[in-house]
Design an enzyme around this catalytic site. Structure first.
Site, short mmCIF file in Angstrom:
data_model
loop_
_atom_site.label_atom_id
_atom_site.label_comp_id
_atom_site.label_asym_id
_atom_site.label_seq_id
_atom_site.Cartn_x
_atom_site.Cartn_y
_atom_site.Cartn_z
N GLU A 1 0.79 -1.24 0.00
CA GLU A 1 0.00 0.00 0.00
C GLU A 1 0.82 1.29 0.00
OE1 GLU A 1 -2.98 0.04 3.06
OE2 GLU A 1 -3.89 -1.84 2.43
N GLU B 1 -5.23 -8.72 1.44
CA GLU B 1 -5.82 -8.33 2.72
C GLU B 1 -7.31 -8.07 2.55
OE1 GLU B 1 -4.12 -4.97 4.83
OE2 GLU B 1 -2.09 -5.68 4.39
C1 FCB Z 1 -4.21 -1.94 5.75
C2 FCB Z 1 -2.80 -2.27 6.21
C3 FCB Z 1 -2.74 -3.29 7.33
C4 FCB Z 1 -3.86 -3.08 8.33
C5 FCB Z 1 -5.18 -2.97 7.64
C6 FCB Z 1 -6.35 -2.83 8.57
O1 FCB Z 1 -4.22 -0.68 5.20
O2 FCB Z 1 -2.04 -2.76 5.14
O3 FCB Z 1 -1.46 -3.21 7.90
O4 FCB Z 1 -3.58 -1.99 9.10
O5 FCB Z 1 -5.18 -1.90 6.76
#
Ligand code: FCB
Length: 453
Positions: free
Chosen positions: A170, A353
């Site tokens: 990210e 994620e």
């Molecule tokens: C993302 C991050 C991760 C975590 C989630 C909730 O942006 O990559 O580390 O904090 O959000």
């Protein structure tokens, strides 16, 4: 307890589709005395930066408890584990390699392999060594070269024992939130800084790619980006235009240069003093082919026009998570099909994620987090629909294995499928973890039976 269920013919149930859980170094490791301080250590010491004034010095004590955590991962029936490497645990301030730090990750990958779990490594999940920030951090072009050197050390040590290397997690967060919005470390609030950091992060990605390919030719190499569909607050032309600008600025800014070698046209709308410095040849370095695209998805975002720019409108209507994020699974299908429409066929995707924070409560050693089970089921269905609509998705990682240090929110947000008691470090599998485990184990059995026939 609720169950996870998907249509019987879903590709997510095939043996080729990969399921895993994800974490990141600073959020779980602790053992801060065995690594260099990072920008997050510094940030945590500044009053008012972290909601509960906490830090990452201990976190989930994962460096100490990693063998138990690996057993926990194996017990879930997953195929894969995504984690990140702490740069400052591997490279010291004087430039030498911290062999003990590196050995920790080698042991981790070996232990996973022995249990049949593939390792998906992220090289940079925001914990920049403070010694590099002291020289300008991501505002200094040299940091991109330092990243490539660090990537080489890791790839030489881990090579093809790792299934995939993601250069960055990210860059939207490590550039925009960190250098432009003042929310994440190192906490600058300056548009030019944000754009310059983004450019140097992308350059770091591009410089590392051939090095990773050289030392791990059989692993996959790519990057992890976060996307959120940007919706207008009203149907007015001004708000629709604001949402389109937000999409260019927050989503396309990171993917388009990699896939096409160009930033979105919005770059031209920035004042000259806000634009990043881009050296000749940078865009070629940034735009080499990637084997996979990691996608992090949590929610959608709503924008309205403000002074011919965009401003976000936080959601107020339930269902919201404790982060205040709207639960909006269809946004995942929307944003990926939309990106594919705009940019052409996307590289193979892993959802690296996806997950949610809820107000969990431990009752008799159980956490009945039904809302999280619904969240996962809804988003797995969204992945299923994406595939049906022609987006090549190869895997899905739940965020997160453990409750952990949630950046500026400290320990106030619990994203784990495993509850962590931060006093005793006791881990309890939440009902969502149980439901996912049931789903993952049943799927394994199903594919084993199918293969035997
Ligand atoms: C993302 C991050 C991760 C975590 C989630 C909730 O942006 O990559 O580390 O904090 O959000």
């Amino acid at each position: 307890m609720k169950k996870i269920s998907l249509p019987e013919h879903s590709e997510l149930l095939s043996s080729e589709f990969i399921f895993g859980v994800a974490t990141s170094s600073f959020q779980i490791e602790g053992a801060a005395d065995q690594r260099e301080p990072s920008i997050w250590d510094t940030f945590c010491q500044q009053p008012g930066r972290i909601k509960d004034a906490s830090d990452g010095l201990v976190a989930c004590e994962h460096v100490q408890r990693w063998r138990d955590d690996v057993d926990l991962i194996a017990s879930l029936g997953v195929d894969a584990y995504r984690f990140s490497i702490a740069w400052g645990r591997v490279i010291r301030a004087n430039g030498s390699v911290n062999e003990n730090g590196l050995a920790f990750y080698v042991r981790l990958v070996d232990a996973l392999a022995a249990l049949g779990i593939s390792a998906h490594v992220t090289l940079y999940h925001w914990d920049l060594p403070q010694y590099l920030e002291d020289k300008g951090g991501w505002l200094n072009r040299e940091t991109a070269h330092k990243f490539a050197e660090y990537a080489e050390v890791v790839a030489q040590a881990l090579g093809d024992t790792v299934a995939s290397y993601a250069t960055l997690n990210e860059p939207f967060c490590s550039a925009y939130l960190s250098y432009e919005a003042g929310i994440h470390a190192p906490g600058f609030k300056d548009r030019k800084k944000g754009r310059q950091a983004a450019h140097h992060l992308l350059l770091a990605h591009g410089l590392a790619m051939p090095i990773l390919e050289k030392h791990a030719p059989n692993a996959e190499h790519g990057i992890v980006l976060n996307f959120s569909p940007c919706h207008p607050a009203t149907d007015s032309a001004a708000d629709r235009n604001a949402a389109a600008m937000a999409h260019a600025y927050h989503n396309l800014w990171y993917l388009q240069p990699i896939l096409t070698g160009n930033y979105p046209d919005l770059l031209g709308r920035l004042a000259a003093h806000e634009r990043p410095e881009i050296a000749l040849g940078d865009m070629q370095i940034i735009s080499q082919p990637i084997d996979f695209l990691g996608v992090n998805y949590y929610t959608r975002t709503v924008f309205r026009n403000k002074n011919d720019w965009f401003s976000d409108v936080p959601p107020t209507e339930p269902p919201l998570t404790t982060m205040g994020w709207e639960i909006y699974p269809e946004g995942l299908t929307e944003v990926l099909t939309d990106l594919q429409h705009t940019l052409g066929k996307l590289p193979p995707i892993y959802i690296t994620e996806n997950g949610a924070a809820f107000p969990d409560e431990v009752v008799n050693n159980r956490v009945h987090d039904e809302a999280r089970i619904d969240y996962y089921n809804g988003h797995l269905l969204a992945v299923h629909r994406c595939i049906e609509q022609g987006v090549a998705i190869r895997g899905y990682f739940a965020w997160s294995l453990l409750d952990n240090f949630e950046w500026a929110e400290g320990y106030t947000q619990r994203f784990g499928i495993v509850h962590v008691n931060f006093d005793s470090q006791q881990r309890i599998l939440k009902d969502s973890g149980r439901a996912l485990r049931q789903f993952w184990q049943a799927r394994k059995l199903h594919t084993q039976v199918a293969e035997a026939l």
